[in-house]
Scaffold this motif. Structure first.
Motif, mmCIF file in Angstrom:
data_model
loop_
_atom_site.group_PDB
_atom_site.id
_atom_site.type_symbol
_atom_site.label_atom_id
_atom_site.label_comp_id
_atom_site.label_asym_id
_atom_site.label_seq_id
_atom_site.Cartn_x
_atom_site.Cartn_y
_atom_site.Cartn_z
ATOM 1 N N GLY A 28 0.729 -1.139 -0.044
ATOM 2 C CA GLY A 28 0.027 -0.012 0.160
ATOM 3 C C GLY A 28 0.891 1.188 0.024
ATOM 4 N N ARG A 29 0.445 2.265 -0.595
ATOM 5 C CA ARG A 29 1.021 3.597 -0.561
ATOM 6 C C ARG A 29 0.125 4.592 -0.762
ATOM 7 N N LEU A 30 0.606 5.807 -0.304
ATOM 8 C CA LEU A 30 -0.048 7.303 -0.634
ATOM 9 C C LEU A 30 1.050 8.136 -1.447
ATOM 10 N N ASP A 31 0.631 8.360 -2.690
ATOM 11 C CA ASP A 31 1.853 9.117 -3.375
ATOM 12 C C ASP A 31 2.094 10.549 -3.009
ATOM 13 N N THR A 32 1.285 11.039 -2.451
ATOM 14 C CA THR A 32 1.925 12.620 -2.096
ATOM 15 C C THR A 32 1.079 12.837 -0.618
ATOM 16 N N SER A 33 1.347 13.823 -0.063
ATOM 17 C CA SER A 33 0.976 14.210 1.338
ATOM 18 C C SER A 33 -0.575 14.746 1.085
ATOM 19 N N LEU A 34 -0.976 15.042 -0.238
ATOM 20 C CA LEU A 34 -2.295 15.394 -0.419
ATOM 21 C C LEU A 34 -3.268 14.333 -0.389
ATOM 22 N N ASP A 35 -2.777 13.391 -0.580
ATOM 23 C CA ASP A 35 -3.874 12.123 -0.440
ATOM 24 C C ASP A 35 -4.228 11.670 0.872
ATOM 25 N N VAL A 36 -5.345 11.910 1.409
ATOM 26 C CA VAL A 36 -5.655 11.816 2.599
ATOM 27 C C VAL A 36 -6.370 10.496 2.864
ATOM 28 N N PHE A 37 -6.519 9.672 1.893
ATOM 29 C CA PHE A 37 -6.986 8.176 2.103
ATOM 30 C C PHE A 37 -6.645 7.732 0.863
ATOM 31 N N GLY A 38 -6.474 6.208 1.031
ATOM 32 C CA GLY A 38 -6.205 5.644 -0.202
ATOM 33 C C GLY A 38 -6.333 4.081 0.075
ATOM 34 N N MET A 39 -6.769 3.175 -1.260
ATOM 35 C CA MET A 39 -7.126 1.907 -1.086
ATOM 36 C C MET A 39 -6.054 0.942 -2.240
ATOM 37 N N THR A 40 -5.336 0.105 -1.652
ATOM 38 C CA THR A 40 -4.807 -0.836 -2.656
ATOM 39 C C THR A 40 -5.285 -2.077 -2.685
ATOM 40 N N SER A 41 -5.463 -2.847 -3.961
ATOM 41 C CA SER A 41 -5.910 -4.058 -3.873
ATOM 42 C C SER A 41 -5.022 -4.861 -4.450
ATOM 43 N N HIS A 42 -4.955 -6.157 -4.016
ATOM 44 C CA HIS A 42 -4.001 -7.285 -4.376
ATOM 45 C C HIS A 42 -4.885 -8.576 -4.809
ATOM 46 N N VAL A 43 -5.033 -9.138 -5.857
ATOM 47 C CA VAL A 43 -5.719 -10.111 -6.264
ATOM 48 C C VAL A 43 -4.703 -11.335 -6.438
ATOM 49 N N PRO A 44 -4.626 -12.299 -5.664
ATOM 50 C CA PRO A 44 -3.580 -13.509 -5.656
ATOM 51 C C PRO A 44 -3.467 -13.972 -7.163
ATOM 52 N N ALA A 45 -2.229 -14.147 -7.482
ATOM 53 C CA ALA A 45 -1.665 -14.547 -9.039
ATOM 54 C C ALA A 45 -2.015 -16.127 -9.059
ATOM 55 N N ALA A 46 -1.897 -16.580 -10.281
ATOM 56 C CA ALA A 46 -2.070 -17.853 -10.251
ATOM 57 C C ALA A 46 -0.649 -18.760 -9.985
ATOM 58 N N ARG A 47 0.218 -17.963 -9.977
ATOM 59 C CA ARG A 47 1.586 -18.712 -9.495
ATOM 60 C C ARG A 47 1.671 -19.018 -8.154
ATOM 61 N N GLY A 48 0.585 -18.803 -7.286
ATOM 62 C CA GLY A 48 0.944 -18.951 -5.837
ATOM 63 C C GLY A 48 1.331 -17.991 -5.069
ATOM 64 N N ASP A 49 1.236 -16.591 -5.137
ATOM 65 C CA ASP A 49 1.782 -15.578 -4.030
ATOM 66 C C ASP A 49 0.712 -15.519 -2.954
ATOM 67 N N ALA A 50 -0.199 -16.007 -2.735
ATOM 68 C CA ALA A 50 -0.856 -15.877 -1.658
ATOM 69 C C ALA A 50 -1.622 -17.325 -1.259
ATOM 70 N N ALA A 51 -2.280 -17.322 -0.129
ATOM 71 C CA ALA A 51 -2.905 -18.560 0.233
ATOM 72 C C ALA A 51 -3.866 -18.903 -0.862
ATOM 73 N N HIS A 52 -4.182 -20.413 -1.065
ATOM 74 C CA HIS A 52 -4.854 -20.546 -2.176
ATOM 75 C C HIS A 52 -6.718 -20.012 -1.954
ATOM 76 N N ALA A 53 -7.022 -20.266 -0.826
ATOM 77 C CA ALA A 53 -8.259 -19.768 -0.320
ATOM 78 C C ALA A 53 -8.490 -18.139 -0.257
ATOM 79 N N THR A 54 -7.280 -17.239 -0.529
ATOM 80 C CA THR A 54 -7.608 -15.980 -0.602
ATOM 81 C C THR A 54 -8.436 -15.504 -1.802
ATOM 82 N N ILE A 55 -9.414 -14.480 -1.678
ATOM 83 C CA ILE A 55 -10.069 -14.043 -2.892
ATOM 84 C C ILE A 55 -9.538 -12.558 -3.166
#
Length: 673
Positions: free
Chosen positions: A358-385
């Motif tokens: 996660g990141r906030l690019d500048t100090s003007l960003d008061v709120f941010g949401m960063t999404s991560h979808v697991p890749a097929a290669r297995g970078d997260a638990a298989h049950a993670t959506i």
């Protein structure tokens, strides 16, 4: 002309008879047998010889051959009643009945002063009825104690039956108490001399509660009279106490209809879609569930779950189901500052980030949401959506102030899991509590040549704490559909509060941009704010409005998705218990003491009154008004009231005059002074 006793001063010869033939003299010429010298005389001659004697006309006795005339003893002043012989001659055929001498029974009724001897039969019967009524009350209460409220015809209630039986018991006791208290006055005057005013005191006590209270207050009734008066007063409370014995309470009872609710054993809802990066898209019910969890904000994400509860109140034993779980952790300790190469002196080129992505690019960003979808290669638990990282520059709930830079970060994950739920329906509203949950954290590489490689890429979840050995299954197609769609729904975005941010968000993007511009006043932040998407707006709003706003929104989304799992194919019904509220009878036996003691006291009082009556050899005249008239005061006692001018004065004099029930010289029972 009626028969009447002839009062005179003469003796009649008991052996005298009229030797006349039947019908010899006319009626108006017959003479009367009234001579003290045992001779007959005509009414005319008797009036001449005894001018001071008043003779009364009576019906003549017809003399028949062979039958003597009836004889009669003399009458003297002061004697009561007639002692004339009433021997009944046989009726001769053809004689008019009206002309025959009166029968013995008629003469007894006409001339006797003593009333027929009474009995206690009625009082004993009524006290037995009182016992039966109170016993019936106790029997009914024992029968329905702890049972459902009975439904009787014509809307008759249990209270109505108890009130009726209590009324019968009170009324029947009143008969015994009235007779007993009335009899006590005769016993009092028979056993000893007592003030004449006691006659009225006992009489008033037998007629009502006020008289019984007066008898108690004056203590003129003695031990037995006070006891009877006490029972008479306490008897008034029999009805209220009898109804107080029973109360009606509510309880839950199981209905034979039962209840049911679905649990998911597997979920396979997915459709092939070329627009998705994964090749599959979710079915519409799942999409609707996600939007409901994100935007409904009604506190009831599981309200759309179907269940069967005919009574509106149902419970289920804890059960397992395939579900979606959420978990959130604080990443604020890992927040780091970073600056780009073109950082200006104002510091706008610097922002914040966390190692989790996660990141906030500048100090003007008061709120941010960063999404991560697991890749097929297995970078997260298989049950993670999906995994979401939220960051902000204002601490909304830890004493932060508007404009103060206090960066924070939080990570939330949605995963397929097995939940143990405790479900219940109260007044038609479903409530579910998560008792336990388990997530399979196995990491699996699902990359390959496709379905032809023979690999099973489904998500299997089996809790080690479960009694079932069969795992719950989320198909790989459904998992890929959710991951592909979530990549666009939870697209990375932020909230900015300056015009530059607006230009960057709206103008720089193409016409398909979902940017939102709103003027918000929430929490410690206010002013015109620019959002990259509605989803970012929803999380921003919840963060400032609720203490655990981010967790709550993720939890609602997970619950709503679980409802979608449990509403599709691959479900089974879980049987539960349908309960209904019924009124039942609860008996408080302590209140039954008074009715039982009251009836017992009335029975004991009656038995004591009967015993005292027999011991003192008092006639059971009780409340008879005729007995009072015929056995009144003697001449000496009455003489003391000759100068009384009012009833009040007579009552006052009665306090000082003592009388006793005794035999007079002429064998009459009188109250003698």
């Amino acid at each position: 002309m009626a028969y009447a006793p002839v009062h005179d001063y003469f003796d009649i010869n008991p052996t005298f008879s009229f030797p006349v033939e039947h019908g010899q003299y006319p009626v108006d010429q017959q003479e009367h047998v009234v001579s003290p010298e045992s001779r007959s005389f005509s009414p005319t001659s008797s009036r001449k010889q005894h001018a001071d004697t008043e003779l009364q006309d009576v019906s003549p006795y017809w003399a028949t051959p062979g039958h003597p005339m009836p004889t009669a003893p003399s009458h003297q002043r002061g004697w009561s009643g007639s002692t004339i012989s009433t021997e009944e001659p046989p009726m001769t055929k053809g004689e008019p009945a009206a002309l025959l001498p009166p029968s013995r029974s008629f003469m007894k009724k006409a001339y006797t002063c003593l009333p027929p001897k009474g009995s206690w039969f009625l009082e004993i019967i009524t006290i037995l009825i009182s016992w039966a009524a109170v016993g019936a009350i106790m029997g009914v209460l024992a029968r329905y104690n702890g049972a459902a409220l009975p439904e009787w015809p014509y809307y008759i209630t249990l209270n109505a039956l108890i009130a009726l039986l209590a009324t019968i018991a009170t009324a029947c006791m009143g008969v015994s108490l009235q007779s007993g208290l009335s009899q006590l006055k005769w016993i009092r005057f028979k056993e000893s001399k007592a003030p004449l005013s006691d006659m009225e005191a006992f009489d008033e006590a037998s007629r009502g509660t006020w008289g019984a209270l007066k008898l108690l207050a004056t203590t003129r009734g003695g031990v037995l009279g006070s006891f009877g008066a006490t029972v008479a007063v306490v008897a008034l409370a029999l009805g209220p106490f009898a109804q107080q014995v029973v109360t009606y309470e509510s309880r839950s009872v199981e209905s034979p209809q039962g209840a049911s609710i679905n649990r998911a054993l597997n979920y396979t809802g997915a459709l092939p879609g070329k627009t998705s990066s994964t090749g599959f898209v979710p079915i519409l019910p799942l999409k609707s569930a996600v939007y409901n969890g994100l935007f409904a904000e009604n506190g009831r994400p599981g309200a759309s779950l179907a269940f069967s509860c005919p009574t509106g109140n149902c419970t289920w034993d804890p059960y397992e189901t395939l579900a979606v779980c959420q978990s959130c952790v604080d990443l604020s300790p890992f927040v780091q500052v970073f600056c780009s190469n073109d950082t200006t002196t104002s510091g706008e080129g610097c922002g914040w980030q966390v190692p989790q992505g996660g990141r906030l690019d500048t100090s003007l960003d008061v709120f941010g949401m960063t999404s991560h979808v697991p890749a097929a290669r297995g970078d997260a638990a298989h049950a993670t959506i999906v995994r979401l990282v939220f960051m902000g520059t204002e601490a909304a709930h830890d004493g932060g102030r508007a404009g103060e830079k206090r960066p924070w970060a939080r990570q939330c994950v949605l995963s397929a899991c097995v939940q143990t739920l405790a479900s219940g329906v109260t007044n038609g509203v479903l409530e579910e509590k998560v008792v336990d949950e388990y997530v399979n954290t196995t990491v699996l590489d699902i990359s390959g040549d496709g379905d032809d490689d023979g690999k099973d890429r489904n998500v299997y979840v089996a809790s080690p704490r479960s009694n079932s050995s069969t795992p719950y299954v989320l198909s790989i197609e459904a998992m890929l559909a959710m991951r592909g769609w979530f990549a666009s729904v939870f697209a990375t975005g932020s909230a900015i509060r300056n015009a530059a941010g607006f230009n960057r968000t709206v103008i720089a993007n193409d016409s398909s941009s979902s940017a939102v511009v709103v003027n918000l006043t929430v929490g410690i932040s206010s002013g015109e704010t620019f959002f990259d998407s509605d989803v970012v707006t929803a999380f921003y709003w919840n963060y400032y409005e609720y203490a655990d706003g981010l967790d709550m929104l993720m939890r609602d989304t997970a619950t709503s998705m679980t409802v979608a799992f449990r509403s599709f194919q691959g479900v089974e019904a879980v049987r539960g218990r349908a309960t209904s509220v019924e009124s039942y009878v609860r008996v408080h036996w302590g209140f039954a003491v008074l009715p039982i003691l009251t009836v017992t006291g009335a029975a004991l009082f009656l038995a004591a009154a009967i015993y005292r009556t027999k011991r003192s050899r008092t006639e059971p005249w009780k409340s008879s008004a005729l007995a009072t008239l015929l056995h009144g005061l003697d001449e000496d006692a009455r003489a003391q009231f000759e100068h009384s001018s009012s009833l009040k004065e007579e009552k006052y004099r009665a306090r000082g005059i003592k009388v006793q029930l005794s035999q007079s010289d002429d064998n009459r029972t009188l109250l003698r002074g």
